[in-house]
Design an enzyme around this catalytic site. Structure first.
Site, short mmCIF file in Angstrom:
data_model
loop_
_atom_site.label_atom_id
_atom_site.label_comp_id
_atom_site.label_asym_id
_atom_site.label_seq_id
_atom_site.Cartn_x
_atom_site.Cartn_y
_atom_site.Cartn_z
N LYS A 13 0.83 -1.21 0.00
CA LYS A 13 0.00 0.00 0.00
C LYS A 13 0.86 1.26 0.00
O LYS A 13 0.63 2.18 -0.77
CB LYS A 13 -0.93 0.04 1.23
CG LYS A 13 -1.90 -1.11 1.33
CD LYS A 13 -2.78 -0.99 2.56
CE LYS A 13 -2.03 -1.01 3.87
NZ LYS A 13 -1.34 -2.28 4.18
N ARG A 88 -9.04 1.42 8.85
CA ARG A 88 -8.68 0.03 9.11
C ARG A 88 -9.80 -0.70 9.84
O ARG A 88 -9.66 -1.88 10.15
CB ARG A 88 -7.42 -0.01 9.97
CG ARG A 88 -6.15 -0.31 9.18
CD ARG A 88 -5.03 -0.39 10.19
NE ARG A 88 -3.87 -1.10 9.73
CZ ARG A 88 -2.77 -0.51 9.27
NH1 ARG A 88 -2.70 0.77 9.13
NH2 ARG A 88 -1.73 -1.24 8.93
N ARG A 127 11.45 -6.12 4.65
CA ARG A 127 11.20 -4.67 4.58
C ARG A 127 12.19 -3.93 5.48
O ARG A 127 12.46 -4.35 6.59
CB ARG A 127 9.77 -4.36 5.03
CG ARG A 127 9.53 -2.86 5.18
CD ARG A 127 8.09 -2.48 5.05
NE ARG A 127 7.26 -2.97 6.14
CZ ARG A 127 5.93 -2.77 6.20
NH1 ARG A 127 5.32 -2.11 5.23
NH2 ARG A 127 5.23 -3.24 7.20
N ARG A 160 11.38 -2.64 11.19
CA ARG A 160 10.39 -2.11 12.14
C ARG A 160 10.10 -3.14 13.23
O ARG A 160 10.03 -4.33 12.95
CB ARG A 160 9.08 -1.77 11.41
CG ARG A 160 9.11 -0.43 10.74
CD ARG A 160 7.97 -0.20 9.78
NE ARG A 160 6.66 -0.68 10.23
CZ ARG A 160 5.55 -0.55 9.50
NH1 ARG A 160 5.60 0.03 8.30
NH2 ARG A 160 4.41 -1.00 9.94
N ARG A 171 -0.61 -9.26 13.14
CA ARG A 171 -1.12 -8.18 12.29
C ARG A 171 -2.01 -8.74 11.19
O ARG A 171 -3.00 -8.13 10.82
CB ARG A 171 0.05 -7.37 11.70
CG ARG A 171 0.82 -6.66 12.80
CD ARG A 171 2.06 -5.99 12.26
NE ARG A 171 1.73 -4.88 11.40
CZ ARG A 171 2.56 -4.34 10.52
NH1 ARG A 171 3.77 -4.85 10.36
NH2 ARG A 171 2.19 -3.32 9.80
P1 ADP Z 1 2.29 -1.78 3.21
O1 ADP Z 1 2.34 -0.27 3.15
O2 ADP Z 1 1.06 -2.35 2.57
O3 ADP Z 1 2.48 -2.30 4.62
P2 ADP Z 1 4.85 -1.68 1.79
O4 ADP Z 1 4.55 -0.78 0.65
O5 ADP Z 1 5.69 -1.11 2.90
O6 ADP Z 1 3.50 -2.35 2.38
O7 ADP Z 1 5.55 -2.99 1.19
C1 ADP Z 1 5.97 -4.07 2.04
C2 ADP Z 1 7.34 -4.58 1.61
O8 ADP Z 1 7.23 -5.22 0.33
C3 ADP Z 1 8.38 -3.46 1.42
O9 ADP Z 1 9.65 -3.96 1.83
C4 ADP Z 1 8.34 -3.15 -0.07
O10 ADP Z 1 9.59 -2.64 -0.53
C5 ADP Z 1 8.02 -4.54 -0.67
N1 ADP Z 1 7.17 -4.47 -1.87
C6 ADP Z 1 6.18 -3.57 -2.13
N2 ADP Z 1 5.59 -3.85 -3.33
C7 ADP Z 1 6.20 -4.97 -3.80
C8 ADP Z 1 6.03 -5.79 -4.98
N3 ADP Z 1 5.09 -5.51 -5.89
N4 ADP Z 1 6.83 -6.87 -5.11
C9 ADP Z 1 7.76 -7.17 -4.17
N5 ADP Z 1 7.98 -6.45 -3.05
C10 ADP Z 1 7.21 -5.37 -2.86
P1 AMP Z 2 1.24 0.72 8.87
O1 AMP Z 2 2.42 1.63 8.77
O2 AMP Z 2 0.07 1.21 8.06
O3 AMP Z 2 1.58 -0.72 8.62
O4 AMP Z 2 0.73 0.82 10.40
C1 AMP Z 2 1.55 0.36 11.47
C2 AMP Z 2 0.71 0.22 12.74
O5 AMP Z 2 0.17 1.51 13.11
C3 AMP Z 2 -0.50 -0.70 12.64
O6 AMP Z 2 -0.17 -2.07 12.82
C4 AMP Z 2 -1.37 -0.15 13.78
O7 AMP Z 2 -0.90 -0.58 15.05
C5 AMP Z 2 -1.12 1.35 13.67
N1 AMP Z 2 -2.11 1.99 12.76
C6 AMP Z 2 -1.85 2.63 11.57
N2 AMP Z 2 -2.99 3.08 11.02
C7 AMP Z 2 -4.00 2.72 11.86
C8 AMP Z 2 -5.41 2.86 11.84
N3 AMP Z 2 -6.05 3.48 10.81
N4 AMP Z 2 -6.12 2.37 12.88
C9 AMP Z 2 -5.52 1.76 13.92
N5 AMP Z 2 -4.19 1.56 13.99
C10 AMP Z 2 -3.43 2.03 12.98
#
Ligand code: ADP
Ligand code: AMP
Length: 213
Positions: A13, A88, A127, A160, A171
């Site tokens: 995302k 969420r 990541r 992280r 999660r």
């Molecule tokens: P989210 O915001 O949904 O938690 P991220 O955008 O941070 O996810 O992506 C999660 C991990 O996967 C990151 O390390 C990112 O660089 C990697 N990633 C994102 N898109 C792709 C893809 N299409 N293929 C492989 N790895 C990806």
């Molecule tokens: P993210 O960076 O989107 O993966 O979010 C990391 C963490 O932040 C999540 O696992 C939740 O603990 C918290 N968080 C982020 N956005 C929300 C939301 N909209 N509602 C509740 N918790 C959130």
């Protein structure tokens, strides 16, 4: 254009939201980034949020909704935004809906980045995040130019706390229970677009651009 990104944690995302924000010149609003910035700066909000985040739980709606509504009320959001990580829960989506409808406005698209759980677990372990500027990398798929260092701001990259394997499963469970129902919520509103998030990130982006046009 007002866009919501849906999908499991690690579905991509944030990666896609940054690309959308750049192409359509709208702000990328990530509640996770806002919480992490607060944790880094040692604020009261950050300290409260961290207790939940470290366990892979959602931060309570009472804390989350206000920061999001304050953020999207800012001047730079007036022509649209891409929300990453919000809503969420159904109550969060309802509050957002109500706030927008009071302004005669609505969400234009909810993009569901679809990735099966088995791929997620692999992605999260690889990541690496920059807690300074919010940039995200992957040790195999999206490596930084210099190992462990952010390309954008030169700060050190970290795994992280909530990307550790024991927390990732929590999660995912929270996602299936509390966030996945939003897919139906936005489908009923006729704004849902699902893309296959297992493709290369540029192909995922291409599918999103097609869905938005
Ligand atoms: P989210 O915001 O949904 O938690 P991220 O955008 O941070 O996810 O992506 C999660 C991990 O996967 C990151 O390390 C990112 O660089 C990697 N990633 C994102 N898109 C792709 C893809 N299409 N293929 C492989 N790895 C990806
Ligand atoms: P993210 O960076 O989107 O993966 O979010 C990391 C963490 O932040 C999540 O696992 C939740 O603990 C918290 N968080 C982020 N956005 C929300 C939301 N909209 N509602 C509740 N918790 C959130």
């Amino acid at each position: 254009m007002k866009i919501i990104m849906l999908g499991a944690p690690g579905a991509g995302k944030g990666t896609q939201a940054k690309m959308i924000a750049e192409k359509y010149e709208i702000p990328h609003v990530s509640t996770g980034d806002i919480f992490r910035a607060n944790i880094k700066n040692g604020t009261q909000l950050g300290m409260e949020a961290k207790q939940y985040m470290d366990q892979g739980l959602l931060v309570p709606d009472e804390l989350t909704v206000k920061i999001l509504l304050d953020r999207v009320a800012k001047e730079d959001c007036k022509n649209g935004y891409v929300l990453d990580g919000f809503p969420r829960t159904i109550p969060q989506a309802e509050v957002l809906d109500k706030a927008l409808s009071e302004l005669g406005d609505k969400i234009d698209y909810a993009i569901n980045v679809d990735v099966p759980d088995e791929n997620i677990v692999r992605r999260m372990g690889g990541r690496r995040a920059c807690l300074s500027c919010g940039a995200t990398y992957h040790i195999e798929h999206v490596p930084p130019k210099t190992e462990g260092i952010c390309d954008s701001c030169g700060q050190e990259l970290v795994l992280r706390d909530d990307d550790k394997p024991e927390t990732v499963q929590n999660r995912l469970n929270v996602y299936h229970e509390q966030t996945q129902p939003l897919i139906e919520f936005y489908s009923k509103k006729g704004v849902l677009q699902t893309v296959d998030g297992t493709m290369d990130m540029n192909d995922v982006f291409e599918a999103i651009v097609t869905a938005l046009s």
